[in-house]
Enzyme design. Structure first.
Site, short mmCIF file in Angstrom:
data_model
loop_
_atom_site.label_atom_id
_atom_site.label_comp_id
_atom_site.label_asym_id
_atom_site.label_seq_id
_atom_site.Cartn_x
_atom_site.Cartn_y
_atom_site.Cartn_z
N MET A 97 1.16 -0.89 0.43
CA MET A 97 0.13 0.25 0.12
C MET A 97 1.27 1.17 0.37
SD MET A 97 -3.06 1.28 2.75
CE MET A 97 -2.81 0.42 3.69
N PRO A 98 1.11 2.04 -1.06
CA PRO A 98 1.49 3.04 -1.25
C PRO A 98 1.42 4.12 -0.13
CG PRO A 98 1.15 2.31 -2.94
CD PRO A 98 0.50 1.63 -2.29
N PHE A 99 2.40 4.59 0.26
CA PHE A 99 1.30 6.07 1.31
C PHE A 99 2.49 7.24 1.52
CE2 PHE A 99 2.21 8.06 6.36
CZ PHE A 99 1.07 7.92 5.99
#
Length: 63
Positions: A1-3
């Site tokens: 999950m890119p954050f």
């Protein structure tokens, strides 16, 4: 999950922050191939007196 965690000097409008969230999210989708539903963006607004630029607060610089 890119954050993505983004620090900005306080004072942006809700519309400006919305645009940042949308554009950063799209950039992460394009760069990582992750689905948009998995992208998270967090904007942390920093008071001007807590943001230093070249040894002086942004507030003192009139930013």
């Amino acid at each position: 999950m890119p954050f993505a965690q983004i620090y900005m000097i306080e004072g942006r409008t809700e519309a400006q922050k919305k645009a940042v969230i949308e554009k950063v999210s799209q950039a992460l989708v394009e760069a990582t191939g992750a689905p948009m539903a998995n992208v998270r963006v967090w904007i942390q607004e920093v008071p001007k007196e807590n943001w230093g630029i070249a040894g002086v607060s942004a507030k003192e610089l009139g930013r």
